[in-house]
Structure formats: structure tokens, C-alpha cells
Motif scaffolding. Structure first.
Motif, PDB file in Angstrom:
ATOM      1  N   MET A  12      70.563  91.608 -83.989  1.00  0.00           N
ATOM      2  CA  MET A  12      69.909  92.306 -84.830  1.00  0.00           C
ATOM      3  C   MET A  12      68.472  91.805 -85.144  1.00  0.00           C
ATOM      4  SD  MET A  12      71.784  94.725 -86.083  1.00  0.00           S
ATOM      5  CE  MET A  12      71.014  95.292 -87.252  1.00  0.00           C
ATOM      6  N   PRO A  13      67.507  92.570 -85.526  1.00  0.00           N
ATOM      7  CA  PRO A  13      66.066  91.906 -85.577  1.00  0.00           C
ATOM      8  C   PRO A  13      66.063  90.781 -86.538  1.00  0.00           C
ATOM      9  CG  PRO A  13      66.082  94.278 -85.641  1.00  0.00           C
ATOM     10  CD  PRO A  13      67.411  94.051 -85.596  1.00  0.00           C
ATOM     11  N   ASN A  14      65.333  89.914 -86.205  1.00  0.00           N
ATOM     12  CA  ASN A  14      65.030  88.542 -87.147  1.00  0.00           C
ATOM     13  C   ASN A  14      63.779  88.859 -88.188  1.00  0.00           C
ATOM     14  OD1 ASN A  14      65.003  86.114 -88.255  1.00  0.00           O
ATOM     15  ND2 ASN A  14      64.665  85.065 -86.428  1.00  0.00           N
ATOM     16  N   LEU A  15      63.932  89.295 -89.124  1.00  0.00           N
ATOM     17  CA  LEU A  15      62.908  89.496 -89.987  1.00  0.00           C
ATOM     18  C   LEU A  15      63.000  88.822 -91.306  1.00  0.00           C
ATOM     19  CD1 LEU A  15      62.493  93.303 -90.021  1.00  0.00           C
ATOM     20  CD2 LEU A  15      61.078  91.706 -88.945  1.00  0.00           C
ATOM     21  N   PRO A  16      62.020  88.059 -91.921  1.00  0.00           N
ATOM     22  CA  PRO A  16      62.019  87.477 -93.171  1.00  0.00           C
ATOM     23  C   PRO A  16      62.534  88.619 -94.154  1.00  0.00           C
ATOM     24  CG  PRO A  16      59.970  87.264 -92.031  1.00  0.00           C
ATOM     25  CD  PRO A  16      60.662  88.111 -91.184  1.00  0.00           C
ATOM     26  N   ASN A  17      63.075  88.128 -95.552  1.00  0.00           N
ATOM     27  CA  ASN A  17      63.390  88.761 -96.329  1.00  0.00           C
ATOM     28  C   ASN A  17      62.301  89.680 -97.126  1.00  0.00           C
ATOM     29  OD1 ASN A  17      66.019  88.411 -96.247  1.00  0.00           O
ATOM     30  ND2 ASN A  17      65.861  86.657 -97.501  1.00  0.00           N
ATOM     31  N   GLU A  18      61.170  89.091 -97.170  1.00  0.00           N
ATOM     32  CA  GLU A  18      59.690  89.768 -97.584  1.00  0.00           C
ATOM     33  C   GLU A  18      58.681  89.524 -96.782  1.00  0.00           C
ATOM     34  OE1 GLU A  18      58.584  88.492-101.675  1.00  0.00           O
ATOM     35  OE2 GLU A  18      60.593  88.397-102.262  1.00  0.00           O
ATOM     36  N   LEU A  19      58.033  90.814 -96.556  1.00  0.00           N
ATOM     37  CA  LEU A  19      56.899  90.830 -95.485  1.00  0.00           C
ATOM     38  C   LEU A  19      55.680  91.244 -96.160  1.00  0.00           C
ATOM     39  CD1 LEU A  19      58.605  92.684 -92.492  1.00  0.00           C
ATOM     40  CD2 LEU A  19      57.968  90.311 -92.531  1.00  0.00           C
ATOM     41  N   PRO A  20      54.536  90.839 -95.872  1.00  0.00           N
ATOM     42  CA  PRO A  20      53.146  91.363 -96.601  1.00  0.00           C
ATOM     43  C   PRO A  20      52.886  92.765 -96.319  1.00  0.00           C
ATOM     44  CG  PRO A  20      52.697  89.522 -95.063  1.00  0.00           C
ATOM     45  CD  PRO A  20      53.928  89.667 -95.055  1.00  0.00           C
ATOM     46  N   LEU A  21      52.404  93.655 -97.056  1.00  0.00           N
ATOM     47  CA  LEU A  21      52.062  95.048 -96.585  1.00  0.00           C
ATOM     48  C   LEU A  21      50.773  94.880 -95.936  1.00  0.00           C
ATOM     49  CD1 LEU A  21      52.775  97.729 -97.253  1.00  0.00           C
ATOM     50  CD2 LEU A  21      51.140  97.805 -99.333  1.00  0.00           C
ATOM     51  N   ALA A  22      50.744  95.587 -94.960  1.00  0.00           N
ATOM     52  CA  ALA A  22      49.693  95.589 -93.937  1.00  0.00           C
ATOM     53  C   ALA A  22      49.232  96.894 -93.304  1.00  0.00           C
ATOM     54  CB  ALA A  22      50.111  94.599 -92.791  1.00  0.00           C
ATOM     55  N   SER A  23      48.494  97.265 -92.590  1.00  0.00           N
ATOM     56  CA  SER A  23      48.042  98.202 -92.103  1.00  0.00           C
ATOM     57  C   SER A  23      47.372  98.257 -90.721  1.00  0.00           C
ATOM     58  CB  SER A  23      46.727  99.120 -92.856  1.00  0.00           C
ATOM     59  OG  SER A  23      45.605  98.630 -92.946  1.00  0.00           O
ATOM     60  N   ILE A  24      47.678  99.317 -90.029  1.00  0.00           N
ATOM     61  CA  ILE A  24      46.870  99.349 -88.754  1.00  0.00           C
ATOM     62  C   ILE A  24      46.256 100.590 -88.536  1.00  0.00           C
ATOM     63  CG2 ILE A  24      47.559  99.884 -86.188  1.00  0.00           C
ATOM     64  CD1 ILE A  24      50.312  98.697 -86.605  1.00  0.00           C
ATOM     65  N   ASN A  25      44.674 100.066 -88.524  1.00  0.00           N
ATOM     66  CA  ASN A  25      43.662 101.049 -88.080  1.00  0.00           C
ATOM     67  C   ASN A  25      43.694 101.536 -86.786  1.00  0.00           C
ATOM     68  OD1 ASN A  25      42.927 101.288 -90.971  1.00  0.00           O
ATOM     69  ND2 ASN A  25      41.906  99.160 -90.713  1.00  0.00           N
ATOM     70  N   GLU A  26      43.487 100.660 -85.894  1.00  0.00           N
ATOM     71  CA  GLU A  26      43.419 100.886 -84.603  1.00  0.00           C
ATOM     72  C   GLU A  26      43.606  99.512 -83.644  1.00  0.00           C
ATOM     73  OE1 GLU A  26      40.481 102.958 -81.148  1.00  0.00           O
ATOM     74  OE2 GLU A  26      39.976 103.260 -83.181  1.00  0.00           O
ATOM     75  N   LEU A  27      44.459  99.852 -82.889  1.00  0.00           N
ATOM     76  CA  LEU A  27      44.886  98.576 -82.190  1.00  0.00           C
ATOM     77  C   LEU A  27      44.159  98.547 -80.684  1.00  0.00           C
ATOM     78  CD1 LEU A  27      48.513  98.135 -82.320  1.00  0.00           C
ATOM     79  CD2 LEU A  27      46.958  96.771 -83.500  1.00  0.00           C
ATOM     80  N   ARG A  28      43.593  97.672 -80.101  1.00  0.00           N
ATOM     81  CA  ARG A  28      42.980  97.364 -78.712  1.00  0.00           C
ATOM     82  C   ARG A  28      43.889  96.713 -77.867  1.00  0.00           C
ATOM     83  NH1 ARG A  28      36.741  97.873 -80.506  1.00  0.00           N
ATOM     84  NH2 ARG A  28      36.955  98.542 -82.548  1.00  0.00           N
ATOM     85  N   GLU A  29      43.608  96.957 -76.793  1.00  0.00           N
ATOM     86  CA  GLU A  29      44.095  96.313 -75.676  1.00  0.00           C
ATOM     87  C   GLU A  29      44.678  94.778 -75.992  1.00  0.00           C
ATOM     88  OE1 GLU A  29      43.523  96.977 -71.573  1.00  0.00           O
ATOM     89  OE2 GLU A  29      43.119  99.030 -72.057  1.00  0.00           O
ATOM     90  N   GLU A  30      45.764  94.401 -75.761  1.00  0.00           N
ATOM     91  CA  GLU A  30      46.355  92.942 -75.933  1.00  0.00           C
ATOM     92  C   GLU A  30      46.388  92.481 -77.255  1.00  0.00           C
ATOM     93  OE1 GLU A  30      45.057  90.069 -72.746  1.00  0.00           O
ATOM     94  OE2 GLU A  30      45.267  91.888 -71.401  1.00  0.00           O
ATOM     95  N   ASP A  31      45.950  93.420 -78.335  1.00  0.00           N
ATOM     96  CA  ASP A  31      46.178  92.890 -79.769  1.00  0.00           C
ATOM     97  C   ASP A  31      47.412  92.645 -80.019  1.00  0.00           C
ATOM     98  OD1 ASP A  31      43.674  93.246 -80.631  1.00  0.00           O
ATOM     99  OD2 ASP A  31      43.674  95.277 -81.645  1.00  0.00           O
ATOM    100  N   SER A  32      47.613  91.980 -81.090  1.00  0.00           N
ATOM    101  CA  SER A  32      49.158  91.821 -81.711  1.00  0.00           C
ATOM    102  C   SER A  32      49.071  91.925 -83.214  1.00  0.00           C
ATOM    103  CB  SER A  32      49.380  90.250 -81.458  1.00  0.00           C
ATOM    104  OG  SER A  32      48.699  89.579 -82.233  1.00  0.00           O
ATOM    105  N   VAL A  33      50.433  92.321 -83.530  1.00  0.00           N
ATOM    106  CA  VAL A  33      50.850  92.348 -85.095  1.00  0.00           C
ATOM    107  C   VAL A  33      51.880  91.732 -85.095  1.00  0.00           C
ATOM    108  CG1 VAL A  33      51.284  94.163 -87.001  1.00  0.00           C
ATOM    109  CG2 VAL A  33      49.651  94.976 -85.093  1.00  0.00           C
TER     110      VAL A  33
END
Length: 113
Positions: A12-33
């Protein structure tokens, strides 16, 4: 004596219990989230190669004409997302979960470990 087939365990995915709200406007090559909650939105037309997404929860997100070839997804959850208009050609997925998602033909070649 015959060998029993090896049982593979899906991790199963390893996710923290709480994650900060974020948005993705536009990703560019080799960006990371990373370490983000992205919810209740529509991602418009985007093209970016070699994007890395790690420990992200996408909840109720519509992916509208998203083209992310060679995407690397790690410890990521898609919950109630519309993925019918995505192109994840040559995507690598490690510990990724899709729950109640709408899928289309654009997933391309996907490697799941």
C-alpha cells in the motif's frame, strides 16, 4: 514435487496521516510534487515529461488533457479521480492506489512494482 506459485504482496502507498493542501497550476519537465493533498479541482491541459510525484493524495480531481510521459509515481493515491483524459505513457508506479476512479485509454505503457 511441484512448486507452489510465489505469492506477490501488493504494498500500500506510504502516506502521512495529514498532508498540506496544495495545487498544481502547471508542471514543467522534470518538476516534482511531494507530500501534498490535491483535491476538488480540475487540472487543465498540461504537457511535461519526467515528472516525479511522491506521497501525494489526489482526491476528486479531474485530469483534463494531461500528458505526463515518463511520469514516476511513488506512494500516491488517486481517490474518486477522472483519469479518462490522461496520457501516462511509460509511467512507473510504485505503491500507487486507484480507488473509485474513472479510467480511459490513455494510460499507455505502465510499469507497476
Amino acid at each position: 514435487m511441484s512448486k507452489k506459485p510465489a505469492k506477490s504482496k501488493l504494498l500500500m502507498p506510504n502516506l502521512p496521516n495529514e498532508l498540506p493542501l496544495a495545487s498544481i497550476n502547471e508542471l514543467r519537465e522534470e518538476d516534482s510534487v511531494a507530500l501534498s493533498l490535491i483535491q476538488d479541482c480540475t487540472l487543465g491541459t498540461q504537457t511535461a515529461a519526467n515528472v516525479a510525484i511522491s506521497q501525494v493524495l489526489f482526491k476528486n480531481v479531474v485530469f483534463n488533457s494531461v500528458h505526463w510521459p515518463a511520469l514516476k509515481l511513488t506512494d500516491t493515491v488517486f481517490d474518486q479521480c477522472d483519469l479518462s483524459n490522461v496520457d501516462f505513457t511509460h509511467c512507473f508506479m510504485d505503491r500507487v492506489q486507484l480507488t473509485n476512479c474513472k479510467l480511459g485509454k490513455g494510460l499507455g505503457t505502465v510499469v507497476v512494482s
